[in-house]
Design a protein around this motif. Structure first.
Motif, short mmCIF file in Angstrom:
data_model
loop_
_atom_site.label_atom_id
_atom_site.label_comp_id
_atom_site.label_asym_id
_atom_site.label_seq_id
_atom_site.Cartn_x
_atom_site.Cartn_y
_atom_site.Cartn_z
N SER A 56 -32.74 15.82 -21.81
CA SER A 56 -34.03 16.03 -22.49
C SER A 56 -34.30 14.93 -23.51
CB SER A 56 -34.07 17.40 -23.16
OG SER A 56 -32.99 17.57 -24.05
N ASN A 57 -33.25 14.42 -24.14
CA ASN A 57 -33.44 13.33 -25.09
C ASN A 57 -33.89 12.06 -24.38
OD1 ASN A 57 -33.00 12.01 -27.83
ND2 ASN A 57 -31.58 10.84 -26.59
N SER A 60 -37.46 12.39 -23.54
CA SER A 60 -38.34 12.17 -24.70
C SER A 60 -38.52 10.68 -24.98
CB SER A 60 -37.77 12.87 -25.94
OG SER A 60 -36.64 12.20 -26.47
N SER A 87 -45.49 10.71 -30.80
CA SER A 87 -44.08 10.53 -30.46
C SER A 87 -43.56 11.77 -29.75
CB SER A 87 -43.22 10.27 -31.71
OG SER A 87 -43.14 11.45 -32.50
N ALA A 88 -42.45 11.61 -29.04
CA ALA A 88 -41.80 12.73 -28.35
C ALA A 88 -40.37 12.86 -28.87
CB ALA A 88 -41.79 12.49 -26.84
N ASP A 89 -39.90 14.09 -28.98
CA ASP A 89 -38.56 14.37 -29.48
C ASP A 89 -37.97 15.54 -28.72
OD1 ASP A 89 -38.40 12.59 -32.02
OD2 ASP A 89 -40.29 13.68 -32.26
N ALA A 90 -36.64 15.57 -28.66
CA ALA A 90 -35.93 16.69 -28.06
C ALA A 90 -34.99 17.28 -29.09
CB ALA A 90 -35.14 16.23 -26.84
N PHE A 95 -38.55 21.14 -26.85
CA PHE A 95 -39.01 19.77 -26.64
C PHE A 95 -40.35 19.65 -27.35
CE2 PHE A 95 -40.97 16.20 -24.59
CZ PHE A 95 -39.94 15.36 -24.20
N LEU A 97 -43.88 17.14 -28.45
CA LEU A 97 -44.75 15.97 -28.49
C LEU A 97 -45.62 16.11 -29.73
CD1 LEU A 97 -45.55 13.41 -26.82
CD2 LEU A 97 -47.43 14.76 -25.89
N TYR A 186 -38.34 17.54 -15.47
CA TYR A 186 -39.76 17.61 -15.79
C TYR A 186 -40.47 18.66 -14.93
CZ TYR A 186 -44.70 16.41 -15.89
OH TYR A 186 -46.06 16.49 -16.00
#
Length: 422
Positions: A56-57, A60, A87-90, A95, A97, A186
């Protein structure tokens, strides 16, 4: 059409559920010409197979690097041309956005976020680049004593539970990840009935919901049921873990298994953490650093987790003080079980915790984060008020009972010169 409208608390939080399952939370806050949006998904590292830790990281890192319509450069230009942030982060439990922009440009940036979420392309070159950067990051953390101490403590406490591995994954697991792994993850988790969109800023709840409906409303949920998450149990088997490392100080960590955010004793342990290790006036700082001069750094933390959490105290100290540091940390924690806090001590902890909690909801970004997080964790928006009520209702007897229940024999993690920790 939207449904389930809910108004709540001093700030009116509107909650709508679109026909495709997307939950929309909206808070109108016209104080600044900014709209912040947090798009949460029920994903994150606890949904990863153990052998694919870090998946998942990695997703991201590459999610914003290309869509079926746009290249990574075109995405960056669209964001930077209006001074926006995206930005996207896990994390372990979700999760995320994140986007923020002035209200005039919000529909445009939300539209871009929709493209990124709905049609990422995962360019092979970007996947490989980000994979190598993550591996470098993992290697770098192996040189940092605090990271090493925390990593080995986490592995010891959680065993085979996903929380036992960093969100980054391991060097071995990340080295094996491929573009097809990203696509499978995904397709499994990125679907409208698995999403919470939290919005705060200069926009009415009706306008916010209309924009989300316009961009995401035709996204149909997958007919395949969402995967059932079955997590392994976390056994209580405390022991001591050592990692020799030639450093100028030793890092000492004590870890105690602690309840999740849904547990009735969550509030009491949050107060004990505030009293014990939060700030320059905390018990650990005053007793072990100011009075005894043992610590370069000393504190505690208790993570808000959807599953079994940990209560951790730690100290950085001169190598020759390693054993004294262990004894000092243990004595302060065990004292909480043998004698209760006074009414005055508890009230000071309550004032500090609730004051910091209020300060954490000042900006639109903070509001969107807090309410979206509670929703994605399954707590609901009422938890914001419930948590504060729970804090105010905690008694000294309740904190002592929680300490007796959870502050048993600790896991101990040591990093420092071999001749000292051995």
């Amino acid at each position: 059409m939207p449904q389930n409208l809910t108004s709540y608390q001093q700030q009116t939080i509107h909650r709508n559920v679109l026909d495709n399952g997307i939950v929309v939370l909206a808070v109108e806050n016209p104080a600044a010409d900014i709209i912040a949006t947090r798009i949460f998904l029920r994903a994150g590292s606890q949904w990863e197979p153990r052998e694919k830790a870090g998946l998942s990281n990695l997703l991201s890192a590459v999610l914003t690097k290309g869509t079926e319509q746009l290249s990574s450069i075109e995405i960056a230009e669209k964001i930077e041309s209006v001074g926006a942030y995206l930005s996207a982060d896990a994390a372990s439990d979700y999760f995320l956005l994140s986007l923020k922009t002035v209200s005039r440009d919000w529909p445009q940036i939300l539209q871009l976020a929709g493209q990124i979420l709905r049609s990422p392309s995962f360019p092979e070159a970007e996947v490989e680049l980000e994979r190598q950067l993550i591996i470098q990051d993992i290697r770098s953390q192996k040189e940092q004593p605090f990271s090493v101490a925390f990593d080995q403590l986490r592995q010891a406490m959680y065993k085979n539970h996903p929380y036992g591995v960093s969100v980054l994954g391991t060097e071995d697991s990340v080295s094996q990840l491929s573009r097809s792994d990203l696509e499978e993850y995904y397709q499994t988790h990125f679907r409208p009935d698995n999403i919470v969109i939290s919005i705060a800023g200069r926009v009415t709840p009706e306008e916010a919901t209309e924009q989300v409906e316009r961009i995401f409303g035709d996204w149909l949920p997958n007919k395949t049921p969402l995967p059932t998450k079955i997590l392994p149990s976390v056994p209580f088997q405390p022991y001591q873990i050592k990692k020799p490392q030639e450093t100028k100080q030793s890092v000492v960590m004590l870890g105690y298994l602690a309840p999740s955010v849904q547990d009735a004793e969550f509030a009491g342990l949050k107060l004990l953490n505030t009293y014990l290790g939060n700030g320059l006036s905390s018990r650990l700082f005053v007793e072990l650093r100011q009075k005894r001069g043992l610590a370069y750094d000393v504190s505690s933390f208790y993570a808000t987790r959807q599953s079994t959490s940990t209560f951790i105290t730690y100290m950085g100290t001169a190598p020759e003080n390693t054993n004294i540091a262990i004894d000092g940390l243990r004595a302060e924690v065990e004292r909480l079980a043998s004698s209760s806090l006074s009414e005055d001590e508890l009230q000071v902890a309550k004032n500090k915790l609730l004051g910091q909690y209020a300060l954490g909801k000042q900006t639109n970004s903070q509001l969107a984060q807090v309410y979206g997080l509670y929703e994605i964790l399954g707590l609901g928006i009422k938890f914001d008020d419930q948590f504060q009520q729970d804090i105010n209702s905690v008694t000294p007897e309740m904190t002592q009972a929680a300490a007796k229940r959870y502050f048993l024999e600790p896991y101990v993690s040591l990093v420092g010169p071999a001749e000292v920790i051995n």
